[in-house]
Design a protein around this motif. Structure first.
Motif, mmCIF file in Angstrom:
data_model
loop_
_atom_site.group_PDB
_atom_site.id
_atom_site.type_symbol
_atom_site.label_atom_id
_atom_site.label_comp_id
_atom_site.label_asym_id
_atom_site.label_seq_id
_atom_site.Cartn_x
_atom_site.Cartn_y
_atom_site.Cartn_z
ATOM 1 N N MET A 259 0.851 -1.182 0.000
ATOM 2 C CA MET A 259 0.000 0.000 0.000
ATOM 3 C C MET A 259 0.894 1.241 0.000
ATOM 4 O O MET A 259 1.870 1.325 0.739
ATOM 5 N N LEU A 260 0.576 2.235 -0.830
ATOM 6 C CA LEU A 260 1.431 3.393 -0.996
ATOM 7 C C LEU A 260 0.809 4.620 -0.346
ATOM 8 O O LEU A 260 -0.405 4.762 -0.273
ATOM 9 N N MET A 261 1.674 5.531 0.077
ATOM 10 C CA MET A 261 1.207 6.725 0.762
ATOM 11 C C MET A 261 1.930 7.932 0.195
ATOM 12 O O MET A 261 3.155 7.978 0.171
ATOM 13 N N ALA B 92 -3.808 10.807 5.427
ATOM 14 C CA ALA B 92 -5.226 10.467 5.346
ATOM 15 C C ALA B 92 -6.056 11.685 5.760
ATOM 16 O O ALA B 92 -5.637 12.485 6.596
ATOM 17 N N THR B 93 -7.240 11.822 5.185
ATOM 18 C CA THR B 93 -8.071 13.005 5.437
ATOM 19 C C THR B 93 -8.380 13.198 6.912
ATOM 20 O O THR B 93 -8.270 14.306 7.446
ATOM 21 N N PHE B 94 -8.764 12.111 7.602
ATOM 22 C CA PHE B 94 -9.107 12.251 9.013
ATOM 23 C C PHE B 94 -7.885 12.561 9.868
ATOM 24 O O PHE B 94 -7.992 13.209 10.915
ATOM 25 N N ILE B 95 -6.695 12.121 9.420
ATOM 26 C CA ILE B 95 -5.464 12.454 10.140
ATOM 27 C C ILE B 95 -5.133 13.933 9.968
ATOM 28 O O ILE B 95 -4.734 14.612 10.924
ATOM 29 N N GLN B 96 -5.320 14.455 8.768
ATOM 30 C CA GLN B 96 -5.088 15.875 8.538
ATOM 31 C C GLN B 96 -6.049 16.717 9.370
ATOM 32 O O GLN B 96 -5.669 17.749 9.944
ATOM 33 N N SER B 97 -7.299 16.258 9.461
ATOM 34 C CA SER B 97 -8.290 16.959 10.277
ATOM 35 C C SER B 97 -7.886 16.949 11.748
ATOM 36 O O SER B 97 -8.026 17.960 12.458
ATOM 37 N N LEU C 118 1.905 9.436 11.022
ATOM 38 C CA LEU C 118 0.669 8.808 11.503
ATOM 39 C C LEU C 118 0.017 7.969 10.407
ATOM 40 O O LEU C 118 -0.493 6.869 10.666
ATOM 41 N N THR C 119 0.040 8.476 9.178
ATOM 42 C CA THR C 119 -0.548 7.715 8.067
ATOM 43 C C THR C 119 0.249 6.442 7.805
ATOM 44 O O THR C 119 -0.331 5.375 7.577
ATOM 45 N N CYS C 120 1.573 6.544 7.864
ATOM 46 C CA CYS C 120 2.416 5.362 7.648
ATOM 47 C C CYS C 120 2.230 4.337 8.763
ATOM 48 O O CYS C 120 2.214 3.130 8.509
ATOM 49 N N ILE C 121 2.105 4.804 10.005
ATOM 50 C CA ILE C 121 1.852 3.880 11.116
ATOM 51 C C ILE C 121 0.550 3.121 10.870
ATOM 52 O O ILE C 121 0.455 1.904 11.108
ATOM 53 N N LEU C 122 -0.466 3.839 10.395
ATOM 54 C CA LEU C 122 -1.757 3.218 10.103
ATOM 55 C C LEU C 122 -1.631 2.168 9.003
ATOM 56 O O LEU C 122 -2.178 1.062 9.102
ATOM 57 N N LYS D 128 10.456 1.608 6.453
ATOM 58 C CA LYS D 128 9.151 1.240 5.902
ATOM 59 C C LYS D 128 8.386 2.478 5.450
ATOM 60 O O LYS D 128 7.678 2.466 4.445
ATOM 61 N N PHE D 129 8.539 3.568 6.225
ATOM 62 C CA PHE D 129 7.861 4.814 5.860
ATOM 63 C C PHE D 129 8.378 5.334 4.517
ATOM 64 O O PHE D 129 7.613 5.825 3.686
#
Length: 221
Positions: free
Chosen positions: A1-3, A7-12, A42-46, A55-56
């Motif tokens: 999975m790529l980043m 994520a929208t909720f993380i930015q919020s 936070l997105t990478c941890i998710l 990994k990040f």
């Protein structure tokens, strides 16, 4: 999975975090670069279910370099204590939590047998193998409510090396038949190595200051 973006909720969440930081401690808000870094982490941890710079970097297709991620974590003037405090405030507000029970727990985390550079790492008994391993002990303060259980404080415990060495030598001398008056006197505990009870009391005081409006119905330890 790529980043490639938070994520929208993380930015919020980060936007809300910055607003709350500004209200509680003017000037403590994250800079644009710090906010972007935190969002990426936070997105990478998710996505990766891991905290690993390598990994990040792979998850971001090389946009987030290991060296840059590590540098921000180690060198940037991020108000870590305030981040935890404000994050808890946001969670309690989001769930409408006004009361609960505080509970203490501790967790031994095994690390590499040879590492000495990790913070508060020391030699521990490894329950799985029966041998020894270098590890960390984390004392946790949890708020248990009718809807969620959330960590609200933590501290790394480590035995006082001087006391530990004295205890080992005292047992050896005692076994050899040396009288107590002829054995070395127990040294005073170094304040840099508080006991678990002292740590627990400190975490309670910090919680009271940070979350004075939360009604505590009991404390479990």
């Amino acid at each position: 999975m790529l980043m490639n973006a938070p994520a929208t909720f993380i930015q919020s969440y980060i936007d809300d975090l910055n607003d709350a930081l500004n209200q509680l401690k003017p000037g403590a808000a994250l800079t644009r670069i710090q906010a972007a870094w935190l969002g990426a982490c936070l997105t990478c941890i998710l996505l990766m279910n891991s905290v690993c710079w390598a990994k990040f970097e792979r998850a971001s297709l090389g946009d987030c370099k290991v060296a840059a991620l590590s540098w921000v974590f180690r060198k940037a003037s991020i108000p870590w204590d305030w981040l935890l405090r404000v994050s808890v405030v946001l969670i309690l507000k989001r769930y409408g939590i006004t009361e609960g029970v505080l509970a203490f727990d501790e967790s031994d985390r095994a690390r590499s047998k040879s590492t000495k550079r990790i913070y508060k790492v020391y030699k521990q008994k490894h329950k799985g193998s029966g041998g020894y391993v270098n590890g960390q002990t984390i004392v946790l303060l949890l708020l248990v409510t009718s809807s969620i259980t959330v960590p609200v404080g933590f501290f790394f415990y480590m035995p006082d090396p001087a006391l530990k060495q004295w205890d080992k030598e005292d047992k050896r001398l005692k076994k050899s038949g040396i009288a107590k008056k002829d054995r070395p006197i127990k040294p005073e505990r170094d304040s840099a190595y508080p006991t678990k009870t002292e740590i627990a009391l400190g975490l309670l005081k910090e919680f009271k200051v940070a979350h004075s409006l939360i009604k505590i119905k009991g404390v479990l330890a």
